[in-house]
Motif scaffolding. Sequence first.
Motif, mmCIF file in Angstrom:
data_model
loop_
_atom_site.group_PDB
_atom_site.id
_atom_site.type_symbol
_atom_site.label_atom_id
_atom_site.label_comp_id
_atom_site.label_asym_id
_atom_site.label_seq_id
_atom_site.Cartn_x
_atom_site.Cartn_y
_atom_site.Cartn_z
ATOM 1 N N ALA A 26 9.629 5.121 3.021
ATOM 2 C CA ALA A 26 8.811 4.019 3.556
ATOM 3 C C ALA A 26 8.638 2.930 2.506
ATOM 4 C CB ALA A 26 7.452 4.549 4.017
ATOM 5 N N ALA A 27 8.458 3.321 1.251
ATOM 6 C CA ALA A 27 8.320 2.338 0.171
ATOM 7 C C ALA A 27 9.606 1.537 -0.002
ATOM 8 C CB ALA A 27 7.951 3.038 -1.134
ATOM 9 N N ALA A 28 10.739 2.201 0.121
ATOM 10 C CA ALA A 28 12.026 1.502 -0.002
ATOM 11 C C ALA A 28 12.215 0.513 1.145
ATOM 12 C CB ALA A 28 13.166 2.518 -0.027
ATOM 13 N N ARG A 29 11.836 0.918 2.339
ATOM 14 C CA ARG A 29 11.951 0.015 3.489
ATOM 15 C C ARG A 29 11.043 -1.197 3.306
ATOM 16 N NH1 ARG A 29 14.139 1.541 8.308
ATOM 17 N NH2 ARG A 29 12.496 0.449 9.429
ATOM 18 N N THR A 30 9.825 -0.960 2.813
ATOM 19 C CA THR A 30 8.884 -2.057 2.586
ATOM 20 C C THR A 30 9.417 -3.016 1.527
ATOM 21 O OG1 THR A 30 7.037 -0.625 3.176
ATOM 22 C CG2 THR A 30 6.512 -2.581 1.904
ATOM 23 N N ALA A 31 9.957 -2.469 0.452
ATOM 24 C CA ALA A 31 10.507 -3.313 -0.607
ATOM 25 C C ALA A 31 11.714 -4.106 -0.099
ATOM 26 C CB ALA A 31 10.905 -2.465 -1.806
ATOM 27 N N ARG A 54 0.826 -1.206 0.000
ATOM 28 C CA ARG A 54 0.000 0.000 0.000
ATOM 29 C C ARG A 54 0.864 1.261 0.000
ATOM 30 N NH1 ARG A 54 -3.166 2.621 4.709
ATOM 31 N NH2 ARG A 54 -4.534 4.023 3.590
ATOM 32 N N VAL A 55 1.922 1.259 0.778
ATOM 33 C CA VAL A 55 2.780 2.441 0.846
ATOM 34 C C VAL A 55 3.485 2.668 -0.495
ATOM 35 C CG1 VAL A 55 4.871 1.331 1.782
ATOM 36 C CG2 VAL A 55 4.388 3.719 2.311
ATOM 37 N N GLU A 56 3.819 1.593 -1.208
ATOM 38 C CA GLU A 56 4.418 1.756 -2.533
ATOM 39 C C GLU A 56 3.405 2.344 -3.518
ATOM 40 O OE1 GLU A 56 7.677 -1.686 -3.102
ATOM 41 O OE2 GLU A 56 5.736 -2.376 -2.317
ATOM 42 N N ARG A 57 2.161 1.907 -3.413
ATOM 43 C CA ARG A 57 1.110 2.479 -4.268
ATOM 44 C C ARG A 57 0.903 3.958 -3.930
ATOM 45 N NH1 ARG A 57 -1.268 -2.549 -3.229
ATOM 46 N NH2 ARG A 57 -2.677 -1.645 -1.685
ATOM 47 N N LEU A 58 0.936 4.291 -2.638
ATOM 48 C CA LEU A 58 0.798 5.693 -2.233
ATOM 49 C C LEU A 58 1.958 6.538 -2.760
ATOM 50 C CD1 LEU A 58 -0.420 5.332 1.465
ATOM 51 C CD2 LEU A 58 -1.703 6.320 -0.444
ATOM 52 N N ALA A 59 3.161 6.010 -2.680
ATOM 53 C CA ALA A 59 4.332 6.741 -3.180
ATOM 54 C C ALA A 59 4.226 6.952 -4.692
ATOM 55 C CB ALA A 59 5.615 5.995 -2.831
ATOM 56 N N ALA A 60 3.808 5.923 -5.404
ATOM 57 C CA ALA A 60 3.643 6.048 -6.857
ATOM 58 C C ALA A 60 2.556 7.069 -7.184
ATOM 59 C CB ALA A 60 3.298 4.692 -7.465
ATOM 60 N N GLY A 61 1.465 7.019 -6.447
ATOM 61 C CA GLY A 61 0.385 7.982 -6.651
ATOM 62 C C GLY A 61 0.826 9.402 -6.363
ATOM 63 N N TRP A 62 1.623 9.562 -5.321
ATOM 64 C CA TRP A 62 2.117 10.895 -4.966
ATOM 65 C C TRP A 62 3.001 11.450 -6.076
ATOM 66 C CZ3 TRP A 62 0.305 13.948 -1.339
ATOM 67 C CH2 TRP A 62 0.995 15.118 -1.052
ATOM 68 N N LEU A 63 3.880 10.603 -6.625
ATOM 69 C CA LEU A 63 4.726 11.042 -7.732
ATOM 70 C C LEU A 63 3.878 11.420 -8.946
ATOM 71 C CD1 LEU A 63 7.666 8.476 -7.487
ATOM 72 C CD2 LEU A 63 7.772 10.937 -7.033
ATOM 73 N N ALA A 64 2.841 10.639 -9.209
ATOM 74 C CA ALA A 64 1.946 10.954 -10.329
ATOM 75 C C ALA A 64 1.220 12.276 -10.087
ATOM 76 C CB ALA A 64 0.955 9.815 -10.541
ATOM 77 N N LEU A 65 0.814 12.514 -8.854
ATOM 78 C CA LEU A 65 0.153 13.776 -8.509
ATOM 79 C C LEU A 65 1.115 14.955 -8.693
ATOM 80 C CD1 LEU A 65 -2.509 14.932 -7.391
ATOM 81 C CD2 LEU A 65 -1.560 14.630 -5.106
ATOM 82 N N GLU A 66 2.353 14.768 -8.294
ATOM 83 C CA GLU A 66 3.354 15.816 -8.508
ATOM 84 C C GLU A 66 3.568 16.062 -9.998
ATOM 85 O OE1 GLU A 66 6.222 15.713 -4.604
ATOM 86 O OE2 GLU A 66 6.667 14.295 -6.200
ATOM 87 N N ALA A 67 3.566 14.992 -10.790
ATOM 88 C CA ALA A 67 3.711 15.142 -12.244
ATOM 89 C C ALA A 67 2.549 15.950 -12.809
ATOM 90 C CB ALA A 67 3.782 13.768 -12.913
ATOM 91 N N ALA A 68 1.348 15.695 -12.320
ATOM 92 C CA ALA A 68 0.182 16.458 -12.773
ATOM 93 C C ALA A 68 0.342 17.935 -12.417
ATOM 94 C CB ALA A 68 -1.094 15.888 -12.166
#
Length: 135
Positions: free
Chosen positions: A116-121, A5-19
């Motif tokens: 957090a995503a890196a730690r989870t991975a 979930r945290v990886e999905r949140l991180a990816a979503g956040w990056l996409a939001l920043e791109a927008a």
Amino acid sequence: MRISRVERLAAGWLALEAAGILVLAVWELVALVRGDSESVPSSIALLALTVLAAAALVAFAVAVWRGASGGRSGGVVVQVLVLSVALGTLTGEGADPRLAAAIAVPALVGLVLLIAAARTAGQRSKESAHDPGEA
């Protein structure tokens, strides 16, 4: 491989920043078309770099969504660069703490999510190394 979930949140956040960066590019384009620019070549170059930054953020978001460490690394670099821009708005004659906060807070959120995503991975990688039957 399933991402957390945290990886999905991180990816979503990056996409939001791109927008957000794409919105900035549209604003730059409107200013260029309206003739609000002092230097057309500089404005075109800035617009191109802005679109390139948005494309990089999209690529990082996709990579994070796929669980690739390169996406997290690139995302962290972007967040650190944005934090340096925020720090720059605190210095000089036109220093603006509110603008600095508006720039820094999203970058800090992104940085926390990416770490957090890196730690989870990393944890997932350790667990799969201990369980060779799963992969």
